[in-house]
Structure formats: C-alpha cells, structure tokens
Design a protein around this motif. Structure first.
Motif, PDB file in Angstrom:
ATOM      1  N   ALA A 273      -2.760   7.064   6.303  1.00 22.32           N
ATOM      2  CA  ALA A 273      -3.665   6.114   5.664  1.00 22.32           C
ATOM      3  C   ALA A 273      -2.995   5.465   4.466  1.00 22.32           C
ATOM      4  CB  ALA A 273      -4.950   6.815   5.226  1.00 22.32           C
TER       5      ALA A 273
ATOM      6  N   GLY B  75     -10.677   3.159  10.844  1.00 17.54           N
ATOM      7  CA  GLY B  75      -9.801   2.666  11.888  1.00 17.54           C
ATOM      8  C   GLY B  75     -10.002   3.338  13.232  1.00 17.54           C
TER       9      GLY B  75
ATOM     10  N   ARG C 251      -7.443   3.723   3.643  1.00 19.11           N
ATOM     11  CA  ARG C 251      -7.681   2.964   4.861  1.00 19.11           C
ATOM     12  C   ARG C 251      -6.753   3.502   5.938  1.00 19.11           C
ATOM     13  NH1 ARG C 251      -5.716  -1.505   7.471  1.00 19.11           N
ATOM     14  NH2 ARG C 251      -4.121  -1.888   5.899  1.00 19.11           N
TER      15      ARG C 251
ATOM     16  N   VAL D 152     -12.986   7.142   2.228  1.00 20.34           N
ATOM     17  CA  VAL D 152     -12.352   6.319   3.260  1.00 20.34           C
ATOM     18  C   VAL D 152     -13.072   4.981   3.354  1.00 20.34           C
ATOM     19  CG1 VAL D 152     -11.820   6.140   5.719  1.00 20.34           C
ATOM     20  CG2 VAL D 152     -11.586   8.337   4.534  1.00 20.34           C
ATOM     21  N   ALA D 153     -12.341   3.916   3.089  1.00 22.05           N
ATOM     22  CA  ALA D 153     -12.921   2.577   3.162  1.00 22.05           C
ATOM     23  C   ALA D 153     -12.954   2.063   4.597  1.00 22.05           C
ATOM     24  CB  ALA D 153     -12.119   1.619   2.274  1.00 22.05           C
ATOM     25  N   ASP D 154     -11.964   2.478   5.406  1.00 18.80           N
ATOM     26  CA  ASP D 154     -11.887   2.023   6.801  1.00 18.80           C
ATOM     27  C   ASP D 154     -11.270   3.141   7.626  1.00 18.80           C
ATOM     28  OD1 ASP D 154     -11.533   0.833   9.231  1.00 18.80           O
ATOM     29  OD2 ASP D 154     -10.237  -0.791   8.517  1.00 18.80           O
TER      30      ASP D 154
ATOM     31  N   GLU E 235       0.827  -1.200   0.000  1.00 13.71           N
ATOM     32  CA  GLU E 235       0.000   0.000   0.000  1.00 13.71           C
ATOM     33  C   GLU E 235       0.866   1.258   0.000  1.00 13.71           C
ATOM     34  OE1 GLU E 235      -2.934  -0.792  -0.434  1.00 13.71           O
ATOM     35  OE2 GLU E 235      -3.029  -2.824   0.321  1.00 13.71           O
TER      36      GLU E 235
ATOM     37  N   THR F 284      -4.429   3.866   8.985  1.00 14.53           N
ATOM     38  CA  THR F 284      -3.537   2.946   9.698  1.00 14.53           C
ATOM     39  C   THR F 284      -3.055   3.511  11.026  1.00 14.53           C
ATOM     40  OG1 THR F 284      -1.591   3.845   8.573  1.00 14.53           O
ATOM     41  CG2 THR F 284      -2.705   1.970   7.537  1.00 14.53           C
TER      42      THR F 284
END
Length: 755
Positions: free
Chosen positions: A188, A178, A200, A174-176, A145, A202
């Motif tokens: 991300a 967190g 996503r 934004v898919a996730d 990524e 992190t």
C-alpha cells in the motif's frame, strides 16, 4: 577479443572516477572532456569509454546525463521522502537506484520545519557527511507515495492497515482497499501528513498465513530479486549443455568422494575425501581433497548470469523456499554435486601432517563423480555404529571413506583446539514443515561432530585458497573479521563485573581471551546454589561485542577463527564472493577460461562492499522469517504459561525468549507492579526499589504468552498469575516509573511513556 587502445590523451578510468567524485557540480561527458582538454576525436573515444565504464558497473548516469560513481549518490538527484520522525527529522531515498546495494537513507535538511511529508518528491543537492549523506532541497516535484507492506484488518466499520514491521506500533486507516479483503497481505501507499496518514492498496499479495507467505513478506520487504531475466535463463540453459569431455581436467571419478549436507539441502557445493598419506616424509599424516562446484566454468565475467549473480550477492534460504543466486538449472542441477553424476569441480588438494597442520596444497580443475550424498545425521550414525547399513546404496567404499574422513578430521580438530578460535555454542533454530508447508516443529538444530568435520575441512580449503593467491600475488576477496572495538570491550567488562568475572582491558585480546571468560562462567554456573545457568547469557554478550565480518580485498585477518588469511572458496553456488575467489585461482594458476578479469580485479573493493551489504540483507530476511514462523507456531499457545529466558533488558521493560523454541517477546515495565523499578545498565537488569525483585539477562522464569503475531513475528508476555506484580497491576492505573541508572545507583528518575 581485446579492447582497442585508447588515444594517449584520454583519461584513465581512475582519473574519470576521481574527477566526477571531486567536482562540486554535476559532471557529464561535456564537463569531463573540457576538464581533460580532449580533442574532437578523443571525445568520440571518451563516449565509448564512459559506456564501457557503465557496463562494468563503475559509473551510473544521473538526471541530465551527469555521471556518478556506481553505489554513490548523484550530486543533484530526485529523492522520495520515506520517513518523517516525531522530532521532525526527514529522511529520503533516491527515487532511481540501480546499484546492487540497498539505496542509502539520506537526511534532508529542510528550509522550513514540517514542510515535507511522507511520499514527497524533491530535487535536491546531495553531499557526503561522515559515513552518510545529507540533502539540500532545491525544489518540490509532483507528489509520490511511500510503500508499506501490511495486512488489512477490520476495526469496527473501517479498514486499517497493520504493518509487518515489529517497530510499527500503529495502524493506518485505509482510504482505498483496491479490492482487497480483511486478512489480505497487501502493498500500500502511505499518503498524507502526520498525524493524518492513510493507506491506499496498490497490490494484493494474498493470505499472509498461507504456506510460503512468511518468506514472501521478507522478499517484498527487503526487495530481494526473485525472478531472473529471460536473457539469464536462456544463457543458463545454453551453458548448462557445455560438455565436460575434451577439457583439461584432473579425473577424480575413481575416488569415493562424498558430500555431507543437511537433510533438506537444496544444493550441494562441496564434497570431501581423505586417505592416509603414503609419503614417508609425512608419517601419520593424511592427503585430503575438498572438491567444490566449478561455477566459474559456467558463469563467466560480464555475462548476463554474472550480472544477475552480482545483483543478488548470495542465495537466501528460508524454511519454505530458497531464492537462489543462480537459476535452478545451475544451482540445483548442473553445478550441484549430485551422487553418481559427472560434475565439474575445482579441487583443493591438501597435505595434512600428524599435528593437523596444512603443509601443502594445490588447486586443479577436476572431473568428479560423487559416491554418495549423505545427511549429517546419517553420516554421524554410520560412524558411531561403524555400520553404513542405514545409508542408501550398496557401495562398500562409503564406510571406509567416512572412517578416513573422521581420522583426518581428528588431526584438524586438534590443530583447531591449539589455535583456540572463538568458541560460542549458540544453537540455531530449525523450522520443520510438512508437505503442505504447515509448521510441524521449531527446535534447536542438533550440533554433531559431522557438522564440525565438514566445517573444519571447509576452513582448511578456505585458508589454502587465500594463501595460494597470496603466493601468486593475485587478487583475493578476503573474509575479514576484525577484533572488537574498545567501546564494546568496555561495555563487556562492566557487564562481566556484575558476575564477579574480571576482564582486563590492557591485555592483548584474542579469541582465547573470550573462551576463558566462558570457561569461568561455566565454573560459576556449576557452583551456583540456585542452579542458574549464566553461560548462554554471557555467550550472547560476547557475541554482541564482536564486529561484523565483511568481504574486501585488504587482509585484516579473521579474528573469530584466529586466522591470519582467510577467504571464502567453498560455496560458489550460493555466494558471489566464492565465485570471485574461484576466478582468481583460475587466472593465477592458468586453469583455463573463466578467470578473473582486470576490471574485476580493479573493482574488488566495490564488489566487496556490495556483497557485504547484500549478505546483511539476506541475514535480516532469514532471521525475520524464522521469527514469523516461531510466532505462528506459538500462536496456538497464547494464554499458556511457558518457560522463558530473559535475553535483553531496557529501561522500558525486558525481552524474553521461549526456551528451546526462540522468538523474542516484550514484558513492558508498566506490567511489573506498582513499585519503582531501577534500570541498572551495568548489570542489564530491572530492580524493584522496595522488594529488590530483579529481572536480569539470562534469568529463567515462567511467563504467560499473551500475544503472538505471525505477520510481524512479535511476541508479548506478562507475568503469570501469582507471581510478583502479576495481573498487570497497572492496568487502568498510572504506569510505574523506571529509574535509569548508569554505573552506581543514582537519583535520576524519569517516567516511562506508554507507546
């Protein structure tokens, strides 16, 4: 302890470097041994030699245990795709990178267009191409990524990630999240293929508007090391306890040596002293001492502290924090030249004649006790009033010491004027914060004689260091600044011609050449009926025409300072280049332990290249952080009309900065009205086809601030109501076209695109 002798048949370090550079295939220990026909015993010695070279930072190992030069790219390595441009160009970086310089951006030659996406990992064969690298994919690996720094924002019923980069003009879904909330600063991963790229989260970094957050953004974005290793911290604690007694040091504690620094200085590298020379052969001249923190006594070559310092290259200074090159027990305490404390110093003794010329110098390790730490403003006030009552303490030696410093400096200043270095008076912005880290003000930093005084003493010591090492034929880490390229001079000539200022390309270009241009600009500004001041814009263009200074062992002179030999010596707490110069002086003049090693001397070019890149990284991080603070400061004035000056013009619009504060913002060409605007490249101006309305570099005009984004540091302006083309006449309509012109007016027209 000296290293054991190598067997006669063993190749030298340089032979190994030449071999692994020249061979077209990966070169491991086996290939090196075969190439040099080594025996079994010599192969054992080769293993030790390769380990030494790795420890010295000369080579690194690639996948499969093949070797490559440190700072280079392995011939076969794993790359991670970090950019896929609109035109399909793919760029990647090595997934594993241990050099002190930033990883290179490598262009990937795809077998099939569109086959690679952000975050893809590939095994590739690499090769140098000109000043860069290209990669030929061999096979695809498991997905990785690409990381992005940004702020979460709610848009309707979904979360989007807004990047901190000014050039990042789009948001990513934004898919996730967190666990992050809207408004959080996050790291991300970007996944997917254009145009379906998502993010996503992190890591959650916190509130981007909290105190110290703007510098945190820069630290993360540029990968600036913040934490020191436990080994380095333990070593710093240990060496800080070294005793200064019993050493062979010149005792200068009886002299009223003073340190003059910014009021908010975090460390004190340098201190100065001067007195009239009592030598009958130097009537009217002075003796001076520039005392510099003896960092080489504490940070020895090959130590953990040394490795950490080289990895950083320099300290990085933000309005709210400093990321030091050395642990704070050294940088802010033991090495810092503090008032009333005994400190180890490397002293540069100067003899200066009545014309300001340096007629003699010597270097010695010394013991100093600083009489006073004085802010620039306080030193200037004491001299101007001839009264030191505003200074702390009751030492009656301080005012006489300042008088002597100023008297000696006037000689140095006269010599500087005669030398005629480049004279660009461009103000530096200063961000003032309160105790809680909130912005109190943003304003240009005052330029006082006290600043120039310290600058000239430091230049004198830097010149002396370079000349002293040259006299000993010792290695020098020069601060090189080469003359401008012809290409830049041609562009400057065309620009100056629009003001009626002649600039002959056939002449010998010296700093004084540009100073005459600036004087001509001042004369034109004084004679102008409209009161327009063209001097700042011409200074900006002169600055842009200059090359970038760098560090290296080859002497190319310092064009800007008009000096033939110049090395940085005066800031070893915060610059690794200065520490290298100190070590070379210690070795060349037999001043004790901590001198430059043979391996360091052999690697000067590599070290210079590395610290030059790290310096550029620090400058970018510092500049971007100031821009973010400026945007935060101006965010409370969104909607107001502010006085600005145009700093740049392109075919798509012009950039302006708020007078007295700074921060660049864009006025898009589409907001200038309904008529055509021609871009005059020579004049750096947009010109209305029908009205003749002109927007040119240096022009002052009121603009309405419509956006100030503290996260990216970006501003956006529009023309105020009532001005020509105000109200963004193109809103909801077709944007205006811009005619791009090179040289004389032409007929080439093209439609600018909205982005």
């Amino acid at each position: 302890m000296p290293k054991p002798k190598r067997p006669a048949g063993l190749p030298s370090r340089q032979q190994i470097l030449d071999f692994i550079t020249a061979t077209p295939t990966p070169a491991g220990k086996r290939e090196i041994a075969r190439a040099f026909g080594l025996s079994a015993q010599e192969k054992i010695a080769l293993k030790a030699l390769l380990r030494d070279m790795a420890d010295e930072g000369l080579i690194d190992s690639a996948p499969g245990r093949a070797f490559h030069k440190m700072g280079g790219v392995p011939k076969v390595t794993v790359l991670r795709v970090t950019d896929v441009a609109d035109d399909g160009t793919v760029r990647a970086v090595p997934e594993s990178w241990h050099a002190e310089t930033p990883p290179p951006l490598i262009r990937v030659k795809e077998r099939k267009r569109g086959a690679l996406a952000l975050g893809d990992r590939i095994l590739a064969r690499t090769e140098e191409a000109g000043a860069g690298w290209i990669a030929h994919p061999m096979k695809s690996l498991a997905r990785g990524e690409a990381l992005m720094l940004g702020v979460l924002r709610r848009e309707g019923d979904r979360l989007v990630l807004q990047g901190v980069e000014k050039k990042e003009r789009r948001d990513f879904p934004v898919a996730d999240a967190g666990g992050a909330e809207p408004g959080d600063l996050v790291l991300a991963e970007k996944t997917g293929r254009p145009p379906r790229i998502a993010a996503r989260v992190t890591q959650v970094l916190g509130d981007p508007f909290a105190p110290r957050a703007f510098s945190l953004i820069a630290v993360h974005k540029h990968g600036i090391p913040v934490a020191f290793s436990e080994e380095a911290l333990a070593e710093a604690e240990r060496v800080a306890k070294q005793s200064l007694t019993g050493q062979k040091r010149e005792d200068l504690r009886h002299l009223p040596i003073v340190a003059i620094d910014p009021a908010d200085a975090r460390d004190h590298d340098d201190a100065v002293w001067a007195a009239p020379d009592d030598d009958p052969a130097n009537v009217g001249g002075y003796r001076a001492i520039v005392a510099i923190a003896d960092v080489s006594f504490y940070v020895r070559p090959g130590s953990e502290l040394d490795r950490e310092a080289r990895r950083r290259g320099n300290s990085v200074y933000f309005p709210d924090r400093v990321v030091p090159m050395l642990p704070e027990i050294l940088s802010a305490d033991v090495c810092s030249l503090k008032e009333g404390a005994d400190r180890a110093a490397l002293a540069c003794h100067l003899t200066i004649d009545k014309a300001g010329a340096i007629t003699g110098f010597r270097f010695a390790r010394a013991l100093v006790r600083i009489a006073a730490n004085i802010a620039y403003e306080d030193a200037q006030a004491a001299i101007d009033a001839d009264d030191d009552s505003s200074l702390r303490g009751d030492d009656d030696r301080i005012l006489p010491a300042l008088r002597n410093l100023w008297a000696c400096w006037r000689l140095l200043d006269a010599a500087r004027t005669k030398r005629a270095p480049l004279d660009l008076d461009l103000p530096e912005r200063r961000v003032v914060l309160d105790e809680k880290g909130r912005i109190m003000s943003v304003a240009p930093r005052a330029r006082l004689d006290a600043h120039r005084l310290i600058e000239d003493y430091m230049i004198a010591a830097n010149v002396a260091a370079a000349l002293a090492l040259e006299g000993k034929k010792a290695p020098v880490m020069y601060r090189d600044h080469e003359p401008p390229s012809r290409e830049k001079l041609v562009a400057l000539k065309e620009y100056l011609a629009t003001f009626g200022i002649e600039f002959a390309l056939g002449q010998v270009i010296r700093p004084a050449t540009f100073n005459r241009v600036i004087e001509r600009a001042r004369a034109l500004a004084e004679a102008a009926d409209d009161g327009a001041d063209i001097v700042p814009q011409i200074m900006e263009q002169v600055l842009r025409s200059q090359t970038q200074a760098y560090y290296g062992p080859e002497n190319h002179g310092h064009f800007g300072l008009s000096l033939g030999s110049y090395a940085h010596f005066t800031s070893p707490i915060r610059r690794y280049a200065d520490l290298i110069v100190h070590r070379s002086l210690v070795a060349a003049f037999g001043l004790g332990a901590g001198g430059l090693t043979e391996d360091e001397a052999a690697g000067m070019a590599r070290i210079g290249e590395s610290i030059s890149g790290l310096e550029r990284r620090a400058m970018e991080a510092e500049r971007e952080t100031i821009d973010r603070y400026v945007a935060a400061y101006l965010s409370e004035r969104v909607g107001e009309v502010v006085e600005t000056r145009i700093t740049g013009v392109q075919n798509f619009g012009f950039f302006a900065t708020v007078e007295g504060i700074g921060g660049d913002g864009l006025v898009p060409a589409r907001d200038l009205g309904t008529e055509y605007f021609r871009y005059d490249e020579a004049r750096r101006a947009l010109i209305g086809d029908q009205s003749g309305e002109t927007y040119a570099i240096g022009q002052r005009l009121p603009l309405r601030l419509v956006e100030a984004n503290p996260v990216s540091g970006a501003l956006r302006f529009e023309l105020p109501e009532g001005s020509y083309g105000a109200g963004g006449a193109t809103r909801g309509k077709k944007p205006p076209r811009v005619i791009k012109r090179r040289g004389r007016p032409g007929n080439i027209r093209h439609q600018t695109r909205r982005r």
